[in-house]
Motif scaffolding. Structure first.
Motif, PDB file in Angstrom:
ATOM      1  N   ASP A 153      10.807  64.083 -85.431  1.00  0.00           N
ATOM      2  CA  ASP A 153       9.411  64.243 -85.822  1.00  0.00           C
ATOM      3  C   ASP A 153       8.447  64.063 -84.651  1.00  0.00           C
ATOM      4  O   ASP A 153       7.288  64.463 -84.734  1.00  0.00           O
ATOM      5  N   GLY A 314       1.669  60.041 -90.877  1.00  0.00           N
ATOM      6  CA  GLY A 314       2.544  60.274 -92.020  1.00  0.00           C
ATOM      7  C   GLY A 314       1.991  61.205 -93.069  1.00  0.00           C
ATOM      8  O   GLY A 314       2.497  61.254 -94.198  1.00  0.00           O
ATOM      9  N   LYS A 317       5.608  65.443 -92.716  1.00  0.00           N
ATOM     10  CA  LYS A 317       6.797  65.129 -91.934  1.00  0.00           C
ATOM     11  C   LYS A 317       7.273  66.406 -91.239  1.00  0.00           C
ATOM     12  O   LYS A 317       7.764  67.329 -91.891  1.00  0.00           O
TER      13      LYS A 317
END
Length: 370
Positions: A153, A314, A317
């Motif tokens: 990520d 967040g 993702k």
């Protein structure tokens, strides 16, 4: 001609001189070892610091990129000063050192938008960000074997522009203005830059359909106005009247080309450029440039910062997104005399309002590798 080109050249000289003085004094940023994380993306960062790493503020293009980043920062309720400018002055070494210093200062609690300056520098930049547990989105420059999905990520996305076809279109406009015959020279960007490579290839593609056009020379001027002027002067010395047109890989270098032509009393040489900067659009309206290509840097700068920041906190993702959402092309708009006034009114006199949560709306599909 407006005096802005000469003023622009002087600003570039001053910026370069200041950078060299700072470097000699040991004032450039360096990394602080031992403060980075363990190379794993955190579940979500809390109020991460945001930076845009780019070449310089002397360029209207990079100012627009950074302005887009500021617009995104304001959209999340922060003052635009919250966005940190990491200006590398065209140095890949400084680009990497500044990013490492930013990561260390914030203990990896960072979201970074970045043009790595040249393609090979992208990998060490991304690796440093991943090691720190931070997040990064890049534009323009990376090697073909470097992919965001290989870094979990942390490497959120890469956006570039499909320059080959637009550069081919500007070449065709140029060749038609030359009457389909004569010699052309190409003023190129940094040789290791993806856009420099693609824009030269676009010129070569167009040459295949114009057998009476000869490419006399193609040399780099490193995206720089002063170097563009110096290169054009050398072309004129070497080729003289054989040159019937000039294909420039960006607007900044075109400004230098026009100055060099003017110094020789040449006012009717057809010249095309790339980037869609306000000055270039005005030169088109004034009849001094034939065409440029707009890549919407305001949107590109804002959406790149948005992708890095929103992944960091967040909001989405990256590893759950398809590949075409992690490597994609940005938008391009051709600007010529027939539409320059309308273009100026829409994109330059007013700034369109963008939804910074619409990450891929104006994009032009997944990156294609040859």
């Amino acid at each position: 001609m407006s005096t802005f080109i000469r003023d622009y050249i002087e600003r570039e000289k001053i910026n370069r001189r200041n950078f060299l003085l700072a470097s000699a004094a040991g004032l450039t940023a360096t990394a602080v070892p031992g403060l980075f994380g363990q190379g794993q993306a955190r579940a979500a960062l809390t109020d991460p610091a945001i930076a845009w790493s780019f070449r310089d503020k002397a360029s209207a293009y990079w100012n627009a990129i950074y302005g887009g980043g500021e617009a995104f920062v304001e959209s999340i309720g922060k003052p635009k000063e919250f966005l940190v400018a990491l200006i590398n002055e065209g140095s890949s070494e400084k680009s990497l050192a500044d990013i490492k210093a930013f990561l260390a200062k914030n203990n990896g609690n960072c979201a970074i938008a970045c043009d790595a300056n040249d393609s090979p520098n992208a990998r060490p930049v991304v690796e440093a960000v991943q090691q720190a547990g931070a997040y990064i989105s890049t534009i323009w420059n990376k090697t073909d074997d470097l992919h965001p999905w290989d870094f979990g990520d942390n490497y959120v996305s890469h956006m570039t522009w499909s320059d080959e076809k637009p550069a081919e279109e500007t070449a065709r406009i140029l060749f038609d203005a030359m009457g389909g015959k004569g010699g052309v020279v190409h003023v190129g960007g940094i040789p290791a830059n993806n856009p420099a490579i693609e824009r030269l290839q676009g010129l070569k593609n167009a040459l295949a359909d114009y057998p009476d056009i000869t490419l006399l020379d193609a040399q780099p001027a490193d995206w720089d106005t002063t170097k563009g002027a110096e290169l054009m002067a050398s072309f004129l010395t070497r080729y003289g009247d054989e040159i019937k047109g000039v294909h420039c890989a960006n607007d900044n270098m075109a400004y230098g080309v026009l100055e060099a032509l003017k110094a020789e009393g040449i006012t009717d040489m057809p010249v095309v450029a790339y980037d869609g900067n306000p000055e270039a659009v005005q030169l088109i309206m004034d009849g001094q440039l034939l065409a440029t290509v707009f890549t919407n840097p305001h949107w590109g700068g804002g959406i790149t910062a948005a992708l890095a920041y929103n992944a960091a906190i967040g909001k989405f993702k990256p590893s759950e997104e398809p590949h075409e959402h992690r490597e994609f092309y940005g938008p391009t708009v051709m600007v010529t005399a027939k539409d320059a006034a309308d273009f100026k009114a829409k994109y330059l006199d007013a700034t369109p309002t963008y939804d910074w949560n619409d990450y891929w709306g104006p994009s032009n599909g997944p990156i294609q590798y040859k």
